[in-house]
Write an enzyme that holds these catalytic residues in place. Structure first.
Site, PDB file in Angstrom:
ATOM      1  N   GLY A 144       0.817  -1.204   0.000  1.00 26.66           N
ATOM      2  CA  GLY A 144       0.000   0.000   0.000  1.00 26.66           C
ATOM      3  C   GLY A 144       0.852   1.256   0.000  1.00 26.66           C
ATOM      4  CB  SER A 146       3.777   2.823   3.115  1.00 25.09           C
ATOM      5  OG  SER A 146       4.139   1.761   2.254  1.00 25.09           O
ATOM      6  CB  ALA A 148      10.555   4.093   4.855  1.00 29.34           C
ATOM      7  CE  LYS A 199       4.625   0.840  -5.407  1.00 34.08           C
ATOM      8  NZ  LYS A 199       5.577   1.678  -4.643  1.00 34.08           N
ATOM      9  CB  SER A 262       8.465   8.197  -5.301  1.00 35.38           C
ATOM     10  OG  SER A 262       8.618   7.231  -6.321  1.00 35.38           O
ATOM     11  CG  ASN A 264      10.468   3.024  -8.373  1.00 35.87           C
ATOM     12  OD1 ASN A 264      11.192   2.292  -9.032  1.00 35.87           O
ATOM     13  ND2 ASN A 264      10.042   2.689  -7.158  1.00 35.87           N
ATOM     14  CD  GLU A 289      12.456  -4.237  -5.679  1.00 38.94           C
ATOM     15  OE1 GLU A 289      12.712  -4.674  -6.815  1.00 38.94           O
ATOM     16  OE2 GLU A 289      12.745  -4.839  -4.635  1.00 38.94           O
TER      17      GLU A 289
END
Length: 339
Positions: A144, A146, A148, A199, A262, A264, A289
């Site tokens: 979901g 999130s 960190a 995503k 993020s 990515n 990832e």
């Protein structure tokens, strides 16, 4: 309850600190020096610099003792907090351990490079190879929207747990549904995992669009059409449509595609700035990832007969040398069609 976190990166450390506010939690990692520093400073300066961790969080450098903490009581839980690339090894180590019942959740998101396997398929295969009877282990994913750093700071967050048994979801909710975190249960393991994987690829595309200064209209279009790609692939692989309209689908996509924390999204922005992928990954210092699993997503889409033009464009930029501006031109030149 007893909870063992295996992996001391940003997300594993943040979630372990949250859980430690209400439970007996130990954190294990590969780097003994890093663990000693966490125990001494109550901070994970390598991944969450400047964030104070719970004083109740225990650090355990011995893998066997950490695993025992998460397996040897009726309500114990093991959280595997490695990237996808480390999930098989961790499953093998846990499967080889005798004694205690394994209840296992993983936090990683993505497909395995080469095999194109989802995390639950990797876990199932490793348990079978170790001679562990199917059904004797409860396993699932916690996923979901999130970041960190926000979780470690105690800010509100909502996640989805999907597993092979209702009892595992109940255990996860007991572990994490407290203070500022909400946990929602699902039995769509495939859908939750597909959402978490795709995503990240779409966030690279959105970051590249923003890096080129294409505007908020373009960002909204990419997120919306990206959600359509995610849903098509998820349905083809056995997920349910409603999952992609929830936290593990559109929720995680919005966060990863628009939030500047993020990794990515940052990859996409840096590609748009003209940096090479090798430069970006060297500077990032964390796993992105979306880069690792983009080719697996594209291959699965082709094998399933699923159209994913945004994903294909991301792969062309990452691995085929296509300029970001040319990838945008390709997408804009596609024929008109019904939504």
């Amino acid at each position: 309850m007893n909870i063992a976190f295996l992996g001391a990166g940003a997300w594993g450390t943040a979630l372990a600190s949250h859980a430690a506010a209400a439970h007996e939690v130990v954190l294990w990692g590969r780097d003994a020096a890093q663990l000693a520093a966490i125990a001494s400073t109550r901070s994970n300066d390598a991944y969450l610099p400047g964030v104070a961790l719970s004083a109740r969080l225990a650090v355990e450098p011995d893998f066997e003792r950490a695993a025992a903490h998460g397996m040897d009581t009726p309500d114990s839980l093991v959280i595997v907090a490695t990237p996808v690339a480390g999930l098989r090894e961790m499953t093998r180590r846990l499967a080889a351990r005798r004694g205690g019942r394994l209840r296992m959740l993983w936090l990683c998101k993505g497909f395995e490079a080469g095999t194109q396997a989802l995390p639950h398929q990797m876990v199932r295969a490793e348990l079978a190879a170790a001679g562990v009877a199917d059904g004797s282990v409860d396993y699932g994913v916690l996923s979901g929207p999130s970041f960190a750093r926000e979780v470690a700071a105690g800010l509100p967050c909502a996640l989805t747990v999907a597993g092979r048994s209702p009892g595992l979801a109940d255990l996860a909710q007991a572990a994490f549904h407290h203070h500022a975190m909400r946990i929602y249960g699902s039995d769509d393991l495939i859908g939750v995992e597909v959402g978490g994987a795709v995503k990240n690829v779409l966030a690279i595309a959105t970051g590249a669009s923003d890096g080129l200064g294409l505007g908020l209209n373009a960002r909204a279009a990419l997120i919306t059409r990206g959600l359509a790609e995610m849903t098509r692939l998820g349905l083809a692989l056995g997920g349910r449509a409603e999952t992609f309209m929830g936290l593990a689908g559109v929720g995680d996509l919005i966060l990863t595609a628009t939030g500047d924390l993020s990794r990515n999204r940052k990859v996409g922005r840096e590609l748009a700035a003209g940096k090479t992928l090798d430069q970006i990954l060297a500077e990032l210092g964390h796993v992105a990832e979306g880069v690792r699993c983009a080719q697996a997503v594209a291959a699965l889409a082709e094998a399933s007969g699923v159209e994913m033009p945004i994903t294909r464009a991301v792969c062309a930029v990452l691995f085929e040398g296509l300029a970001v501006s040319d990838a945008v031109s390709r997408l804009l030149q596609r024929d008109a069609r019904d939504e």
